[in-house]
Each structure stands twice: as structure tokens, then as C-alpha cells.
Design a protein around this motif. Sequence first.
Motif, short mmCIF file in Angstrom:
data_model
loop_
_atom_site.label_atom_id
_atom_site.label_comp_id
_atom_site.label_asym_id
_atom_site.label_seq_id
_atom_site.Cartn_x
_atom_site.Cartn_y
_atom_site.Cartn_z
N ASN A 1 35.35 95.55 69.87
CA ASN A 1 35.65 95.31 68.45
C ASN A 1 36.14 93.88 68.19
O ASN A 1 36.41 93.53 67.04
N GLU A 2 36.26 93.08 69.24
CA GLU A 2 36.84 91.75 69.08
C GLU A 2 35.81 90.64 69.06
O GLU A 2 36.08 89.52 69.49
N TRP A 3 34.60 90.94 68.61
CA TRP A 3 33.62 89.88 68.40
C TRP A 3 34.07 89.01 67.23
O TRP A 3 34.88 89.43 66.40
N SER A 4 33.49 87.82 67.15
CA SER A 4 33.88 86.89 66.09
C SER A 4 33.27 87.26 64.74
O SER A 4 33.38 86.49 63.78
N VAL A 5 32.59 88.39 64.69
CA VAL A 5 32.14 88.95 63.41
C VAL A 5 32.64 90.40 63.34
O VAL A 5 33.01 90.98 64.36
N THR A 6 32.65 90.94 62.15
CA THR A 6 33.14 92.30 61.96
C THR A 6 32.16 93.31 62.55
O THR A 6 30.94 93.19 62.36
N GLY A 7 32.68 94.28 63.24
CA GLY A 7 31.84 95.34 63.78
C GLY A 7 31.98 95.49 65.28
O GLY A 7 32.66 94.71 65.95
N THR A 8 31.33 96.52 65.81
CA THR A 8 31.40 96.86 67.23
C THR A 8 30.04 96.64 67.88
O THR A 8 29.02 97.01 67.31
N GLN A 9 30.07 96.05 69.06
CA GLN A 9 28.85 95.88 69.83
C GLN A 9 29.17 96.03 71.30
O GLN A 9 29.96 95.27 71.87
N VAL B 1 27.93 84.41 67.45
CA VAL B 1 29.03 85.36 67.65
C VAL B 1 29.46 85.28 69.11
O VAL B 1 28.67 84.94 69.99
N ASN C 1 32.56 86.68 72.26
CA ASN C 1 33.63 87.56 72.69
C ASN C 1 34.09 87.09 74.06
O ASN C 1 33.30 86.52 74.83
#
Length: 229
Positions: free
Chosen positions: A204-212, A167, A169
Amino acid sequence: MYYLKSFILGICLMANTIIGQNYSGFGGYGLGVYPIDWSSLNSKMTNLEIGEFNNSMVLHGGRGGGKVYKNIYIGGLGFGGQSRLADAAGNVNRKVEINLGMGGVYIESSRKLIKNIELITGSAIMWGVINIQVTRDGGVNNWTNIWESYSNPANDVTPTHSFITTVSNSFTMIYPYASLRYPILPWFGLEGSVGYFQTFYDSNEWSVTGTQEIGLSKPIYRISMVFGG
């Protein structure tokens, strides 16, 4: 021994008589210590049972620039670093690797502070990427079984249960800093610097769905070797 002492004395006298390096152009290599808040990411490590990331990363990098007006310099710089956790439990390898890279442009000014020590103040804008790679290998890798896993016919029909997920960002950094430079020779100096990485990125713009969320807005402490003329 006499010639060695004379040589060392000559170098020391030369260093003490230099009044600022005042390079027309320069470049150098440096190491930085970058404290990072991994707490939100470390919460995910509990299930993996491979420990936690240290709250710092060593950055390798360099920069170069040239004088554009009196004591004003413009140039480019870049940094990169890596942190990794890995462990083998039973017949399973687990590894999490974080790679961080950034580069950009800067503008700075240099002036003599006291004697031959220079004070440098500047600011940079940088763009970068953070990659997090999570690996699960169904067979513990060592110098014996990496060959057996291919030569054993049973593995032709047995799934390896190995996974690799990456993943990423992107981010933008504003990097104000201040440095002290001490010239050892007319063409070589040492520089210590403290600054701050003010980081902007969308969690929220990681290459997978979700927030980190990852705490990348932190100070940066750097020491560099500078070559110029």
C-alpha cells in the motif's frame, strides 16, 4: 605451439594445487538470474497491448569484503536490473520500464569442501527501491519525426498527448545464500551461488494511491568472478 601448450599446462597445474584462496580481502562482479512473479502487473499490460514481462530479470552487481576473524568475512554488496516493454501502435508509443536496485551488508564463512573447492555460506540484509515508469508518447519517435515535431509550426498549437508516470516503492531483503568457489589462479576464482531474496514491503506504500502486489520473494541464482589477495 610448444610454449603455448606448456603455458596452459602450467596454469592447469597451478589451479589444481591451490588449496583454497583464503583471501584477506576480495571483490568481484557477478550476474544473477532473478525469477519474479509479474502476474499481477502483467494483468495491467493487457490494455496496453505491448506484451507481458518475462518471469525473470537479469541482475548485475558486485560485492567486496574482508576477513575479520579466521574464515569469517564481512562486506558490502549490491545488485540492479531492468525490464522493459515497448511498442508503437498507430501514432502512439507506449512503454513500461521497471528498474530494481538494492544494496546492503553481508557476513559469510568460507571453508574447504573437497580438494580446492570452497563452500561459502552467508547472509545479507539489503535495502532497495523498485521504480515503474509508464510512458505514452502521442507521436511515434523515430530518427525522422523527432526533429519534425519541433520544426513543424503546427505543433506549437497541437497538444502532443504525451505522459510519463513513475511510481516507486521501497523494500527490505534478507538474503541467505550458499556458494561454491573454484580458484583458477591464486588471485582469481569463479563462484556459483544460489540464495533466496526474502522481501518485505508494504503493497500500500507505492507513490500513488492503491495496492499493487509484486512477487519479489524468490530464489536468486548468481555466478561471479572473484579477485582477491
